[in-house]
Enzyme design. Structure first.
Site, PDB file in Angstrom:
ATOM      1  N   HIS A  25       6.284 -27.114  -2.026  1.00  0.00           N
ATOM      2  CA  HIS A  25       5.490 -27.346  -0.812  1.00  0.00           C
ATOM      3  C   HIS A  25       4.390 -26.296  -0.694  1.00  0.00           C
ATOM      4  CE1 HIS A  25       4.865 -28.264   3.559  1.00  0.00           C
ATOM      5  NE2 HIS A  25       4.561 -26.966   3.572  1.00  0.00           N
ATOM      6  N   GLU A  26       4.785 -25.035  -0.889  1.00  0.00           N
ATOM      7  CA  GLU A  26       3.789 -23.963  -0.784  1.00  0.00           C
ATOM      8  C   GLU A  26       2.785 -24.011  -1.929  1.00  0.00           C
ATOM      9  OE1 GLU A  26       3.533 -22.428   1.894  1.00  0.00           O
ATOM     10  OE2 GLU A  26       5.443 -23.151   2.705  1.00  0.00           O
ATOM     11  N   HIS A  29      -0.099 -26.029  -0.996  1.00  0.00           N
ATOM     12  CA  HIS A  29      -1.136 -25.309  -0.244  1.00  0.00           C
ATOM     13  C   HIS A  29      -1.918 -24.362  -1.153  1.00  0.00           C
ATOM     14  CE1 HIS A  29       0.390 -26.826   3.505  1.00  0.00           C
ATOM     15  NE2 HIS A  29       1.517 -26.136   3.456  1.00  0.00           N
TER      16      HIS A  29
END
Length: 444
Positions: A25-26, A29
């Site tokens: 998920h990170e 980003h």
């Protein structure tokens, strides 16, 4: 491999899957942020004290002690206050909320100097900011699609039931009992007493050949207190056993698959079937994931009521809704149960449990996708909502020939972020307690 070890393996798989989902998920980003030139100072999985970290270039990569989330730190998340270029807390900011906003803005401004000002997040075009903030949830959605494809198209979905025994209960518990283990005083089930084993394939009952689980269920319910012959196939060899079904109270299940609160006296053996696995075409996977997203979104919309129901179950006598919110401990327990295979297994048993464990990880990613799109800080959706509002404001100013209003000041949402964070902590504590004292159990 004993049952305890299998539980530990199941929990470890769930914990590793959750950690990887958060880490990826990170990454969702991180990659677009670096691609667009934003300076990223930290990439962390977890919160709290740092267990391990290593700096590569301008970014510190690490793992923290509490594996309940993660973050990347980008410079310039909050734009400077209008007419306040020095970023100082002003004397006029005497209100508690205003002071909180200014302190958050000042802390962000201290992370970089003038040489990096052009690499601040808020200086990016609106669409690029949306891409960065949506990158994490999109990765979770893609993971959910991949995991669902593996579970349903690679392994197969449980559609109906087979005549293969998945479980043979060791003891008879009353329909109203909440016990989950057998005591020395509980009588053995007819199936256990007769020597049936998980993996046996039932071929006949009382001299009648059986072709479906529904047919077998009807024959068992109609027979009680009389010895009957049950034919099974064990490891490819035919075997006939003598079994005496007993009369017992069993809960009545409604059309929705949930107990109705009523019970009926029927013949009982103490066995449960293995679901029949059938592979689903890849074209159906988006629809399956879409239904999961819709289901989680429904939980989010009705979250206050759902949490009230959890509290009623945890502190009262209400039953725990298996489709309601569940915490990290509950997820671990479910993973342990899913991986706790019977002592004697078939390939179908192993595949069915693998399907459910992978589906659990897919569901976790769906939940991460939906929750992170909630349009409130500190969720990613809060920043996305701010960027979308900026598009609307700028479009309105262009139409009315007004000056460019500049970036939307998402720092003003920090009081909301703190309030939401407190609510999340309270929810986590409630779910932790409920998962311990009234855990969600697998059906069957």
């Amino acid at each position: 491999m004993n049952e305890v070890l299998l539980w530990v393996v199941g929990i470890a798989v769930a914990a590793l899957g959750l950690a990887l989902s958060i880490a990826l998920h990170e990454v969702g980003h991180l990659l677009p942020a670096k691609r667009f030139g934003v300076k990223v100072t930290q990439y962390m999985v977890g919160f709290g004290p740092t267990l391990f970290s290593r700096r590569r270039g301008e970014t510190e990569y690490g793992v923290k002690a509490v594996p309940l989330g993660g973050y990347i730190r980008m410079i310039g998340m909050f734009p400077p206050a209008r007419n306040d270029p020095d970023q100082r807390v002003r004397a006029s900011s005497t209100g508690r909320w205003a002071l909180m906003v200014e302190e958050a803005r000042q802390a962000g401004a201290e992370e970089f100097g003038p040489e990096d000002a052009h690499r601040a997040f808020y200086r990016l075009p609106v669409l690029k900011r949306i891409v960065i903030m949506a990158g994490g949830p999109v990765v979770n959605l893609l993971l959910a699609v991949v995991l669902t494809a593996v579970a349903f198209s690679g392994i197969g979905a449980a559609t109906g039931t087979s005549l293969t025994l998945a479980e043979v209960n060791r003891c008879v518990l009353p329909a109203t009992s909440t016990a989950t283990t057998c005591s020395s005083e509980d009588p053995a089930t007819p199936a256990a007493a007769a020597g049936l084993l998980p993996g046996d394939v039932v071929t006949s009952f009382a001299g009648t050949p059986v072709t479906s689980w529904e047919q077998l269920q009807g024959l068992i319910r109609a027979a009680a207190e009389e010895p009957v012959a049950i034919g099974v196939e064990r490891r490819g060899e035919p075997l006939t056993l003598t079994i005496i079904p007993i009369r017992t109270e069993r809960p009545v299940i409604g059309d929705d698959g949930r107990p109705t609160g009523r019970s009926v006296v029927v013949g009982f053996l103490g066995v449960s079937p293995l679901p029949s696995l059938q592979r689903v075409p890849l074209t159906e996977i988006p629809g399956i994931v879409g239904q999961q997203v819709e289901g989680v979104a429904g939980v989010v919309v009705r979250l206050p009521q759902r949490l009230y129901d959890v509290a009623q179950a945890a502190f009262g006598s209400e039953a725990r809704d298996p489709n309601g919110p569940i915490g990290v401990v509950g997820i671990g327990r479910l993973a342990g149960e899913l991986n706790a295979l019977p002592q004697q297994t078939t390939s179908d048993v192993v595949l069915e449990r693998a399907n459910r464990l992978i589906s659990l990880l897919a569901g976790l990613n769906v939940a991460l996708f939906v929750f992170n799109l909630i349009p409130l800080l500190p969720f990613d959706g809060g920043h996305i909502a701010g960027a979308l509002w900026e598009i609307v404001k700028k479009a309105f100013c262009r139409l009315t020939r007004r000056p460019d209003p500049g970036p939307v000041d998402v720092a003003k949402g920090m009081p909301v972020a703190y309030a939401v964070s407190l609510l999340l902590i309270g929810m986590s504590v409630l779910l932790l307690y409920a998962d311990i004292v009234r855990p969600v159990r697998l059906p069957g």
